[in-house]
Design an enzyme around this catalytic site. Structure first.
Site, PDB file in Angstrom:
ATOM      1  N   ARG A 243      66.895  90.087  67.385  1.00 20.83           N
ATOM      2  CA  ARG A 243      66.014  89.084  67.963  1.00 20.83           C
ATOM      3  C   ARG A 243      64.854  89.784  68.667  1.00 20.83           C
ATOM      4  O   ARG A 243      65.037  90.806  69.330  1.00 20.83           O
ATOM      5  CB  ARG A 243      66.760  88.184  68.957  1.00 20.83           C
ATOM      6  CG  ARG A 243      67.646  87.143  68.297  1.00 20.83           C
ATOM      7  CD  ARG A 243      66.820  86.081  67.578  1.00 20.83           C
ATOM      8  NE  ARG A 243      67.628  85.017  67.006  1.00 20.83           N
ATOM      9  CZ  ARG A 243      68.062  84.994  65.752  1.00 20.83           C
ATOM     10  NH1 ARG A 243      67.774  86.017  64.949  1.00 20.83           N
ATOM     11  NH2 ARG A 243      68.763  83.975  65.308  1.00 20.83           N
ATOM     12  N   GLU A 272      57.390  85.503  67.873  1.00 22.84           N
ATOM     13  CA  GLU A 272      57.292  85.241  66.434  1.00 22.84           C
ATOM     14  C   GLU A 272      56.783  83.825  66.137  1.00 22.84           C
ATOM     15  O   GLU A 272      57.228  82.872  66.784  1.00 22.84           O
ATOM     16  CB  GLU A 272      58.681  85.433  65.833  1.00 22.84           C
ATOM     17  CG  GLU A 272      58.738  85.544  64.335  1.00 22.84           C
ATOM     18  CD  GLU A 272      60.124  85.965  63.852  1.00 22.84           C
ATOM     19  OE1 GLU A 272      60.602  85.359  62.888  1.00 22.84           O
ATOM     20  OE2 GLU A 272      60.709  86.896  64.448  1.00 22.84           O
ATOM     21  N   HIS A 290      60.586  88.955  59.118  1.00 24.32           N
ATOM     22  CA  HIS A 290      61.899  88.350  59.354  1.00 24.32           C
ATOM     23  C   HIS A 290      62.651  88.135  58.032  1.00 24.32           C
ATOM     24  O   HIS A 290      62.964  87.009  57.648  1.00 24.32           O
ATOM     25  CB  HIS A 290      61.765  87.025  60.095  1.00 24.32           C
ATOM     26  CG  HIS A 290      62.993  86.670  60.882  1.00 24.32           C
ATOM     27  ND1 HIS A 290      62.951  86.079  62.110  1.00 24.32           N
ATOM     28  CD2 HIS A 290      64.320  86.826  60.601  1.00 24.32           C
ATOM     29  CE1 HIS A 290      64.179  85.873  62.559  1.00 24.32           C
ATOM     30  NE2 HIS A 290      65.025  86.328  61.655  1.00 24.32           N
TER      31      HIS A 290
END
Length: 328
Positions: A243, A272, A290
């Site tokens: 994360r 993000e 990602h």
């Protein structure tokens, strides 16, 4: 006699086979445009859904949950991470929350190992040289990276993904070290040849490669602060496939600018999809959009897991992947 189907609202487009099966089993409302729902759309969705199927990009906070209709009984998350969902608020409302653990373990570990290789051997940088027509032939001292064999890998978070990465790293000759809330079993430690560190700071100062594989919680926010980043050795490589908010990106960009780190590989970002400008365009930084679970197989398996959780609930049983606060 027909059986009433649960009203299930999907916030994003999922694989065709998953959506088709959901339409067969439930009164499923699909997101055909595949655009993220804005706040107003989410607020409307929780007024009509009995089951909401969000993804990691949806913010399911306490205000949204407390404003939901009485018919909302389940949040079946498409993804393993649940840091975007206020679990306490859901539990207080009697809303079941589930996730999809395990099915993306191997894929995420593959990507973490790929980033370790890419950064240490300057693979992306080298590919760009060739693509831009700047390759003028082999020389003994040009584009030298660092070998992995015999180096120390420090894994922060020795859950499913951390252990899967450790198995790959062992095959590449890396010495496996790890920090976790508590040691894994002696059997797993023996299998992986892993050394446990109860003090994260002590481990960071001794590693050649550090990989973050822990969940995002209140306790792990900015786990790698400016102070902790300063403990890494100048030749160290930092990898994050977990994360984004585990790292203070402003401090990381400063470390990159001053070459306090040898290299960085990130698949996730603190804000993000925005990326700190200090990380862009740096030759020793590999940035991915990602891709951790981005395989056809993983996304299908995630959808199947969501369906299994909703079906189990519909049949009056406890969903297999129910998330409770004590698990976080």
């Amino acid at each position: 006699m027909s059986v009433r189907k649960l009203k299930v609202v999907l916030t994003r487009r999922l694989p065709d086979a998953v959506e088709t099966r959901m339409r067969e089993l439930f009164d499923a409302e699909l997101n055909l445009k595949d655009q993220p729902m804005d706040r107003a759309a989410l607020e409307a969705a929780v007024q009509r859904a009995e089951v909401l199927v969000p993804t990691i990009t949806d913010v399911i906070d306490a205000d949204l949950i407390n404003g939901a209709g009485e018919q909302l009984k389940m949040i079946a998350n498409f993804g393993a991470g649940v840091d975007h969902i206020d679990i306490d608020a859901a539990v207080a409302r009697g809303i079941i929350v589930t996730n999809t653990p395990g099915v993306l373990t191997e894929d995420t570990a593959d990507l973490a190992m790929s980033l370790i290789l890419a950064v240490s051997r300057r693979i992306v940088e080298g590919a760009q040289v060739v693509a831009e027509g700047r390759f003028e032939g082999w020389t003994p001292t040009w584009m030298c990276g660092r070998k992995l064999w015999g180096k120390r890998l420090g894994i922060v978070g020795m859950g499913r993904i951390g252990q899967a990465l450790a198995r790959r790293a062992k095959a590449f000759g890396l010495q496996v070290h790890y920090h976790n809330r508590k040691p894994v079993s002696a059997l797993i430690e023996e299998e992986l040849g892993a050394t446990y560190w109860d003090d994260l700071d002590q481990m960071l100062a001794r590693m050649d490669v550090v990989s973050l594989n822990c969940p995002a919680t209140k306790d792990t926010h900015h786990l790698l602060s400016a102070e902790r980043l300063a403990k890494l050795q100048p030749h160290a490589i930092l990898i994050n496939t977990a994360r984004g908010d585990l790292i203070d990106e402003a401090a990381l960009s400063q470390a990159v600018a001053t070459r306090s780190l040898s290299g960085v590989g990130l698949d996730v970002f603190e804000n993000e999809p925005a990326i700190h400008p200090g990380l862009l365009g740096q030759p020793n930084v590999v940035l991915l959009p990602h891709l951790g679970s981005a395989t056809l197989e993983a996304r299908q398996d995630m959808g199947d897991r969501v369906i299994a959780n909703v079906m189990t609930y519909q049949n009056g049983h406890r969903p297999p992947d129910r998330v409770i606060p004590a698990m976080l």
